[in-house]
Design a protein around this motif. Structure first.
Motif, mmCIF file in Angstrom:
data_model
loop_
_atom_site.group_PDB
_atom_site.id
_atom_site.type_symbol
_atom_site.label_atom_id
_atom_site.label_comp_id
_atom_site.label_asym_id
_atom_site.label_seq_id
_atom_site.Cartn_x
_atom_site.Cartn_y
_atom_site.Cartn_z
ATOM 1 N N THR A 190 44.092 39.315 44.298
ATOM 2 C CA THR A 190 43.531 39.137 43.287
ATOM 3 C C THR A 190 43.813 38.125 42.081
ATOM 4 O OG1 THR A 190 45.911 37.474 43.390
ATOM 5 C CG2 THR A 190 46.707 39.934 43.147
ATOM 6 N N GLN A 191 43.294 37.061 42.615
ATOM 7 C CA GLN A 191 42.793 35.927 42.117
ATOM 8 C C GLN A 191 41.441 35.292 42.451
ATOM 9 O OE1 GLN A 191 44.328 33.851 40.005
ATOM 10 N NE2 GLN A 191 46.536 34.756 39.709
ATOM 11 N N ASP A 214 42.142 41.742 29.243
ATOM 12 C CA ASP A 214 43.074 41.173 29.202
ATOM 13 C C ASP A 214 43.870 40.739 30.659
ATOM 14 O OD1 ASP A 214 43.108 40.068 26.693
ATOM 15 O OD2 ASP A 214 44.302 41.655 26.045
ATOM 16 N N ASN A 215 44.020 42.439 30.992
ATOM 17 C CA ASN A 215 44.214 42.152 32.768
ATOM 18 C C ASN A 215 43.160 42.898 33.298
ATOM 19 O OD1 ASN A 215 47.594 41.956 31.968
ATOM 20 N ND2 ASN A 215 47.479 43.200 30.820
ATOM 21 N N LEU A 218 41.072 41.053 39.195
ATOM 22 C CA LEU A 218 41.636 39.579 39.301
ATOM 23 C C LEU A 218 41.333 38.453 38.134
ATOM 24 C CD1 LEU A 218 39.995 41.681 41.848
ATOM 25 C CD2 LEU A 218 39.471 39.550 42.727
ATOM 26 N N LYS A 219 41.758 37.668 38.209
ATOM 27 C CA LYS A 219 42.064 36.843 37.323
ATOM 28 C C LYS A 219 41.260 35.364 37.764
ATOM 29 C CE LYS A 219 46.204 37.379 34.806
ATOM 30 N NZ LYS A 219 47.460 37.448 35.165
ATOM 31 N N ILE A 220 40.438 35.479 37.342
ATOM 32 C CA ILE A 220 39.573 34.177 37.342
ATOM 33 C C ILE A 220 39.354 32.425 36.802
ATOM 34 C CG2 ILE A 220 37.492 34.427 35.480
ATOM 35 C CD1 ILE A 220 35.648 33.570 37.998
ATOM 36 N N ARG A 221 39.815 31.715 37.895
ATOM 37 C CA ARG A 221 39.734 29.992 37.738
ATOM 38 C C ARG A 221 39.025 29.518 37.976
ATOM 39 N NH1 ARG A 221 44.807 27.916 36.736
ATOM 40 N NH2 ARG A 221 46.110 29.770 36.305
ATOM 41 N N PHE A 222 38.029 28.344 37.127
ATOM 42 C CA PHE A 222 37.150 27.504 37.677
ATOM 43 C C PHE A 222 37.153 25.794 38.381
ATOM 44 C CE2 PHE A 222 35.711 30.839 35.218
ATOM 45 C CZ PHE A 222 34.703 31.484 35.625
ATOM 46 N N ILE A 223 36.410 25.597 38.475
ATOM 47 C CA ILE A 223 36.321 24.542 39.332
ATOM 48 C C ILE A 223 35.527 23.759 38.992
ATOM 49 C CG2 ILE A 223 36.439 22.402 41.139
ATOM 50 C CD1 ILE A 223 38.942 23.664 42.244
ATOM 51 N N ASP A 224 34.992 22.808 38.175
ATOM 52 C CA ASP A 224 33.668 23.143 37.406
ATOM 53 C C ASP A 224 33.348 21.505 37.299
ATOM 54 O OD1 ASP A 224 34.695 22.540 35.294
ATOM 55 O OD2 ASP A 224 33.411 23.721 34.081
ATOM 56 N N ASN A 225 34.060 20.597 38.071
ATOM 57 C CA ASN A 225 34.049 18.887 38.168
ATOM 58 C C ASN A 225 34.213 18.346 39.537
ATOM 59 O OD1 ASN A 225 33.457 16.769 36.648
ATOM 60 N ND2 ASN A 225 35.359 16.347 35.802
ATOM 61 N N LEU A 327 34.019 41.398 39.332
ATOM 62 C CA LEU A 327 35.668 41.492 39.778
ATOM 63 C C LEU A 327 36.307 41.355 38.938
ATOM 64 C CD1 LEU A 327 34.317 39.132 42.851
ATOM 65 C CD2 LEU A 327 35.420 41.235 43.676
ATOM 66 N N GLN A 328 36.197 40.764 37.863
ATOM 67 C CA GLN A 328 37.227 41.313 36.742
ATOM 68 C C GLN A 328 36.491 42.199 35.782
ATOM 69 O OE1 GLN A 328 36.898 37.390 34.245
ATOM 70 N NE2 GLN A 328 35.138 37.037 35.847
ATOM 71 N N GLY A 329 36.175 43.283 36.521
ATOM 72 C CA GLY A 329 36.194 44.491 35.684
ATOM 73 C C GLY A 329 35.319 44.084 34.950
ATOM 74 N N ILE A 330 34.346 43.977 34.166
ATOM 75 C CA ILE A 330 33.218 43.903 33.679
ATOM 76 C C ILE A 330 32.151 44.652 33.788
ATOM 77 C CG2 ILE A 330 31.793 42.109 32.075
ATOM 78 C CD1 ILE A 330 34.012 40.386 32.426
ATOM 79 N N ASP A 331 31.488 45.426 33.087
ATOM 80 C CA ASP A 331 30.407 46.471 33.309
ATOM 81 C C ASP A 331 29.310 45.910 33.217
ATOM 82 O OD1 ASP A 331 28.793 48.310 33.624
ATOM 83 O OD2 ASP A 331 29.530 50.125 32.300
#
Ligand SMILES: O=P(O)(O)OC[C@H]1O[C@H](O)[C@H](O)[C@@H](O)[C@@H]1O
Length: 686
Positions: A190-191, A214-215, A218-225, A327-331
């Motif tokens: 889911t993430q 909006d939905n 899979l929702k995305i989060r980042f660790i970039d630091n 994975l976020q459903g973007i074409d």
């Protein structure tokens, strides 16, 4: 209609606007010959800006402006003609570029003609696979990613196509739960937790903000630091959904310390939660990098390649950007198609029909070809908020160079910043319109380049449009120039096109000012300096360790540590290292406090007693710890021991840190399939 614009102000002087009323020689195609690379080596522009390219200091009004520019009254009909004359439109992409509020002259264009010819040749050679990044001996192939047929050989084309197919298949299998996490109650991922930095984060961050529905599946989060609190926050936000989180670790080199650190922290969180990281981990990296080997040895669920010939800051259309997007459903095929169409337009050798060349020329005009002004990116769409951060790396890491291709010192670059159109209007447009123009050094003039987006038909959008138009006029009335890029809609196609537009503009601009846009020696220098600090830190640790293993413990002053490290001149750095260690409970301040450096005496909270080497082919990970702790116990009779294991892959000489733990271990399926030497250091608490 949506618009994106750029505002480039002149400083005290105002470039003269010449109204171009008839087709000029710039309507003609610039013939491109296949000159050798050395022909492309231009003179240092910073040293040789032709006098007539500098903004004209003139008390008489320029064409298109009134006697009193500060009143905001302009000759709007002339400006209208200039607008119509210079408007670039790409019908297929629904994208327009308006450079009418940049005051370039015919003479400027004529002077730039030879440079442009050479830039077009250079871009052609680059696309054919020339070593366009000579310092790193690398080809520059991001344009092939959206048109694999362009790649210089069939094997590269097929690698690109296969990777794209693999990304699409994998994304589909994850979204449809054909591949699922082993112990999630959701029964599917889911993430996404993306770990990466610089070019391995900024593209995916920008695209997620711009295009994720909006939905999303899979929702995305980042660790970039590297901020431990930031990393903990991301993990805490995932909460119980850690069980259904797909962790994508992105690093072209596979050895960037910040990314490695993020990975180790996340792996620890997985261990603490009793989860098997390997069943949820994906790597995007170059073949055989440390990250690739780690993922292969630990058996992560998938690995995707990063190609040697794609730089981090131009990697959005590689697996780096495409996998998270899919994975976020973007074409992603639409993104690629938008970029490919834009690339095609940018190959046009008629300057007014080549949007990237037009942009690069405007940057050159507005910044005098020496980066004398800054680029302020103002998108009038929330979804494009992160475009300025993305462009910051693309433009500043590419153009910010000390030397040109011949090795002349040029100190090139264009500063980029920005946020959101209307938001910034209520924050800092006041200064851009009326305020100080020299931001950093007296020899620099200030510049504002503004990127604005406006759309549509609703009341809200009408407000956005009027805000944009108001800002553009008000800035122009005070001799601040702007470029407007308009896109019909923010969608995968237009975002792909925008990325391609700016990538190419940066490439062309770099040719105009004769620099290598594709290396980053300054960052390498920073990495080298960080490596030197790390070496010093190891020496400090060795000195402290020796003193801390004595009975009784010997506490040392900063002078004593610096002296024993044979680095008396590095005392300030040693103080900073120790303060940091103390703040993280790795060093103990026996006397004094960090606030008054001269007073402190310090020792280590644990004593490392020896390093134990194990040839570990065929051993499972826990066994390293068992062997090390057993040997430790036999040697010093300690029962509470911490064991840290580092491994070296005998084939590649690459290595890594398996982690530190108390000798008790939990079962862990982690079999080595390659020859390894494992070095375990053991310590006990003082
Ligand atoms: O992708 P990685 O190898 O981890 O590199 C991440 C970043 O590292 C450095 O900062 C480079 O200057 C960037 O261009 C790169 O994007």
């Amino acid at each position: 209609m949506a618009a994106i614009a750029g505002i480039c102000s002149s400083a005290v002087v105002k470039p003269r606007l010449r109204f171009v009323s008839k087709p000029s020689r710039w309507d003609l195609a610039i013939p491109v010959s296949s000159c050798a690379r050395r022909v492309l080596r231009l003179q240092s522009i910073a040293k040789a800006v032709p006098a007539d390219l500098s903004p004209v200091v003139d008390s008489s009004p320029a064409v298109g402006e009134s006697e009193a520019p500060s009143t905001g009254k302009k000759d709007s009909v002339k400006l209208w003609h200039r607008y119509v004359e210079w408007l670039y439109q790409h019908k297929g992409l629904g994208l327009c570029l308006d450079v009418s509020r940049i005051g370039f002259t015919d003479e400027f264009f004529e002077t730039m003609e030879p440079k442009l010819k050479r830039a077009f040749v250079a871009m052609q050679e680059l696309e054919k696979g020339e070593i366009s990044n000579p310092d790193e001996r690398r080809m520059v192939g991001h344009y092939w990613l959206r048109n694999p047929a362009l790649a210089p050989n069939p094997s590269l084309s097929s690698q690109i196509e296969k990777t794209l197919d693999a990304i699409c298949t994998f994304a589909e299998e994850i979204i449809s739960a054909k591949i699922k996490p082993p112990s999630s109650p959701h029964g599917r991922f889911t993430q996404i937790l993306s770990i990466g930095i610089g070019g391995s984060a900024l593209g995916p961050l920008f695209v997620a903000e711009a295009l994720a529905p909006d939905n999303p599946p899979l929702k995305i989060r980042f660790i970039d630091n590297t901020d431990p609190a930031g990393i903990d926050h991301q993990i805490a936000q995932l909460g119980s959904e850690l069980t259904s989180t797909l962790v994508i670790v992105i690093s072209k080199s596979g050895g960037t310390p910040e990314t490695r650190n993020g990975l180790l922290e996340v792996q620890k969180a997985f261990r603490d939660a009793g989860l098997d990281f390997s069943k949820q981990g994906v790597a995007i990296t170059q073949e055989n990098s440390l990250l690739d080997n780690t993922a292969r040895i630990e058996g992560w669920i998938a690995r995707f390649p990063m190609f040697d010939w794609v730089g981090g800051r131009t990697s959005e259309m590689s697996a780096v950007g495409l996998l998270p997007a899919a994975l976020q459903g973007i074409d992603i095929r639409e993104m690629l198609s938008g970029a490919s169409l834009m690339d095609e337009a940018n190959r046009n050798t008629v300057v007014r029909n080549n949007p990237a060349a037009l942009l690069a020329l405007c940057w050159y005009w507005a910044t005098d070809g020496v980066g004398s002004k800054d680029m302020v990116v103002l998108p009038y769409k929330d979804s494009l908020l992160l475009f300025s951060r993305y462009l910051q790396q693309l433009v500043m890491e590419s153009l910010g160079k000390e030397f040109d291709i011949e090795g002349n010192r040029v100190n090139q670059g264009i500063t980029v910043y920005g946020n959101k159109g209307s938001t910034d209007q209520h924050a800092y447009i006041q200064q851009l319109r009326e305020g100080v123009h020299n931001f950093l050094l007296p020899l620099l003039k200030s510049c504002e380049t503004d990127l604005q987006v406006m759309t549509g038909s609703s009341n809200q959008e009408l407000l956005a449009v009027t805000t944009y138009l108001g800002t553009r006029s008000a800035l122009y009335a005070n001799s601040r120039e702007s470029i407007t890029v308009t896109v019909q809609e923010v969608n995968p196609r237009s975002v792909g096109a925008l990325i391609a537009l700016y990538e190419r503009a940066v490439g062309i601009y770099a040719c105009l000012v004769n620099i290598n846009a594709y290396h980053q020696p300054g960052v390498e220098a920073g990495k080298k300096a960080a490596g030197e600090v790390l070496t010093l830190q190891k020496r400090v640790l060795a000195v402290l360790n020796e003193a801390s293993c004595k009975e009784p413990v010997e506490s040392l002053t900063l002078e004593e540590i610096a002296y024993r490290c044979h680095e008396p001149e590095q005392i300030e750095m040693i103080y900073k290292i120790i303060s940091h260690m103390a703040a993280n409970d790795r060093a103990i301040i026996a006397e004094g406090s960090c606030g008054s450096p001269r007073s402190i005496k310090v020792y280590l909270g644990e004593c490392q007693v020896f390093n134990h080497f194990i040839n570990a082919t065929g051993l499972s990970q826990p066994l390293f710890y068992v062997l090390a702790s057993k040997a430790m116990h036999e040697r010093i009779g300690q029962t509470m021991v911490w064991v840290r294991c580092l491994y070296t892959d005998a084939r590649t000489s690459e290595g890594g840190d398996i982690g530190t733990r108390v000798c008790a271990y939990e079962a862990h399926e982690w079999d080595t399939d390659v020859a390894m030497q494992v070095k375990c250091s053991c310590s006990y608490k003082r």
